[in-house]
Design a protein around this motif. Sequence first.
Motif, mmCIF file in Angstrom:
data_model
loop_
_atom_site.group_PDB
_atom_site.id
_atom_site.type_symbol
_atom_site.label_atom_id
_atom_site.label_comp_id
_atom_site.label_asym_id
_atom_site.label_seq_id
_atom_site.Cartn_x
_atom_site.Cartn_y
_atom_site.Cartn_z
ATOM 1 N N PRO A 126 30.490 46.694 -60.071
ATOM 2 C CA PRO A 126 30.461 47.973 -59.356
ATOM 3 C C PRO A 126 31.840 48.262 -58.741
ATOM 4 N N GLU A 127 32.154 49.540 -58.626
ATOM 5 C CA GLU A 127 33.481 49.940 -58.141
ATOM 6 C C GLU A 127 33.808 49.290 -56.787
ATOM 7 N N SER A 128 32.814 49.243 -55.898
ATOM 8 C CA SER A 128 33.109 48.709 -54.556
ATOM 9 C C SER A 128 33.461 47.220 -54.634
ATOM 10 N N VAL A 129 32.904 46.516 -55.624
ATOM 11 C CA VAL A 129 33.215 45.088 -55.779
ATOM 12 C C VAL A 129 34.605 44.943 -56.404
ATOM 13 N N GLN A 130 34.935 45.808 -57.348
ATOM 14 C CA GLN A 130 36.292 45.775 -57.935
ATOM 15 C C GLN A 130 37.317 45.931 -56.821
ATOM 16 N N TYR A 131 36.999 46.817 -55.896
ATOM 17 C CA TYR A 131 37.913 47.048 -54.780
ATOM 18 C C TYR A 131 38.031 45.788 -53.914
ATOM 19 N N LEU A 132 36.864 45.226 -53.549
ATOM 20 C CA LEU A 132 36.849 44.038 -52.671
ATOM 21 C C LEU A 132 37.661 42.885 -53.258
ATOM 22 N N GLY B 226 35.829 31.417 -57.241
ATOM 23 C CA GLY B 226 35.693 32.158 -58.506
ATOM 24 C C GLY B 226 34.259 32.589 -58.791
ATOM 25 N N LEU B 227 33.424 32.655 -57.758
ATOM 26 C CA LEU B 227 31.995 32.888 -57.988
ATOM 27 C C LEU B 227 31.623 34.246 -58.592
ATOM 28 N N PRO B 228 32.377 35.346 -58.296
ATOM 29 C CA PRO B 228 31.943 36.627 -58.872
ATOM 30 C C PRO B 228 31.928 36.582 -60.404
ATOM 31 N N GLY B 229 32.748 35.702 -60.988
ATOM 32 C CA GLY B 229 32.791 35.603 -62.454
ATOM 33 C C GLY B 229 31.594 34.868 -63.037
ATOM 34 N N VAL B 230 30.871 34.123 -62.215
ATOM 35 C CA VAL B 230 29.771 33.319 -62.762
ATOM 36 C C VAL B 230 28.395 33.669 -62.191
ATOM 37 N N SER B 231 28.358 34.420 -61.098
ATOM 38 C CA SER B 231 27.064 34.673 -60.466
ATOM 39 C C SER B 231 26.796 36.166 -60.250
ATOM 40 N N PRO B 232 26.000 36.790 -61.134
ATOM 41 C CA PRO B 232 25.629 38.189 -60.928
ATOM 42 C C PRO B 232 24.899 38.392 -59.597
ATOM 43 N N ALA B 233 24.147 37.377 -59.163
ATOM 44 C CA ALA B 233 23.426 37.519 -57.889
ATOM 45 C C ALA B 233 24.415 37.637 -56.729
ATOM 46 N N TRP B 234 25.523 36.924 -56.829
ATOM 47 C CA TRP B 234 26.542 37.020 -55.770
ATOM 48 C C TRP B 234 27.171 38.410 -55.780
ATOM 49 N N VAL B 235 27.411 38.949 -56.962
ATOM 50 C CA VAL B 235 27.967 40.305 -57.047
ATOM 51 C C VAL B 235 26.982 41.298 -56.400
ATOM 52 N N GLU B 236 25.689 41.055 -56.621
ATOM 53 C CA GLU B 236 24.681 41.925 -56.001
ATOM 54 C C GLU B 236 24.714 41.807 -54.469
ATOM 55 N N LEU B 237 24.823 40.580 -53.977
ATOM 56 C CA LEU B 237 24.858 40.378 -52.517
ATOM 57 C C LEU B 237 26.126 40.986 -51.906
ATOM 58 N N LEU B 238 27.199 40.984 -52.689
ATOM 59 C CA LEU B 238 28.450 41.589 -52.200
ATOM 60 C C LEU B 238 28.287 43.083 -51.909
ATOM 61 N N CYS B 239 27.286 43.705 -52.533
ATOM 62 C CA CYS B 239 27.061 45.151 -52.334
ATOM 63 C C CYS B 239 26.090 45.412 -51.186
ATOM 64 N N GLY C 18 36.561 50.729 -46.413
ATOM 65 C CA GLY C 18 37.523 50.819 -47.513
ATOM 66 C C GLY C 18 38.880 50.218 -47.195
ATOM 67 N N GLU C 19 38.965 49.450 -46.121
ATOM 68 C CA GLU C 19 40.288 48.933 -45.718
ATOM 69 C C GLU C 19 40.331 47.416 -45.665
ATOM 70 N N TYR C 20 39.483 46.752 -46.461
ATOM 71 C CA TYR C 20 39.490 45.290 -46.428
ATOM 72 C C TYR C 20 39.188 44.709 -47.807
ATOM 73 N N TRP C 21 39.631 43.455 -47.976
ATOM 74 C CA TRP C 21 39.342 42.670 -49.181
ATOM 75 C C TRP C 21 38.280 41.630 -48.856
ATOM 76 N N LEU C 22 37.726 41.040 -49.922
ATOM 77 C CA LEU C 22 36.981 39.796 -49.750
ATOM 78 C C LEU C 22 38.040 38.712 -49.588
ATOM 79 N N ASN C 23 38.056 38.056 -48.465
ATOM 80 C CA ASN C 23 39.089 37.043 -48.232
ATOM 81 C C ASN C 23 38.838 35.820 -49.108
ATOM 82 N N THR C 24 37.593 35.381 -49.111
ATOM 83 C CA THR C 24 37.157 34.314 -50.022
ATOM 84 C C THR C 24 35.652 34.391 -50.104
ATOM 85 N N GLY C 25 35.104 33.928 -51.208
ATOM 86 C CA GLY C 25 33.651 33.808 -51.335
ATOM 87 C C GLY C 25 33.420 32.432 -51.913
#
Length: 276
Positions: A242-248, A76-89, A104-111
């Motif tokens: 960011p849109e790309s993170v919403q997608y992931l 559940g880290l994207p909900g608590v860590s803005p830095a992780w959301v930044e690294l996801l990009c 554009g054809e994959y999800w984040l499996n787990t973080g």
Amino acid sequence: MPDLERFSGKVDIDWQRVWEAFERDGGLIVEDFIAPDLLGRLQREVAPLVTSQTPGSTTEGLWTEFHGERTKRITGLPGVSPAWVELLCDERYRTMGDRYLGAGEYWLNTGQLICIGPGETPQMLHRDELNWPQAMRDEEITVTAIFALTDFTEGNGATIIAPGSNHWPGAMPPVAPEQTCRATMPAGSALLYSGKVIHGGGANETEDEWRVGLHAGFCRGWLRAEENFQLTIPLEKAKRFPESVQYLLGFRSYDPKFGARLGLVDYDDAARLLEG
Ligand SMILES: O=C(O)CCC(=O)C(=O)O
């Protein structure tokens, strides 16, 4: 003894060589992957979670052993860590997904944070693609980064990996210790690896050191991801990503080149829920 090739994020990396190492050995290490400022923020944002969580898994049987009785796993880290959301990009990280799974054809499996505690025994070796045995094929179906948030050492649980095992036949062939090495690396490094390479968390033989890694893989958009982000991240929070993170994270639907769209809402892209 086999070893992994190492690159330094401090200099201009020849990414062609990185992907050659990925395909040959099934993994490689990029030191200084995370800039010091971002690493500091990430470490500070997750520190309270690492302290408050208790080790072990609540699911009996194989999972207790696989997850590790002295290991903390935090999702559940994207909900608590803005830095992780930044690294996801991060473009370099995303290039690994684009290259092996299709842009554009994959999800984040787990973080998930994997915090291996003192006294932990070695994790059973595995291939990440064994999450989906029915889907295993010649192409990658999952690729992963483990970001080191503390130093990874031989003593504190650095990942065990068998370089080249991404080419070994069979679902889970036997592995001799001399066919493995340890992904030792300083905090801020990234271990990038194939879903086919055999690996596992190492034993932590220290008295009081926690090895903290952020285990963050991508999987193909037609596979069910290991972590359920849509149930841990409130929609209002997801709207600000960011849109790309919403997608992931599955807040937008999967629209493959072939076949039907997946993860729809009212037979339309789930992104409609993010509007307004
Ligand atoms: O924490 C590590 O070093 C590896 C963990 C891992 O491979 C897993 O739990 O799937």
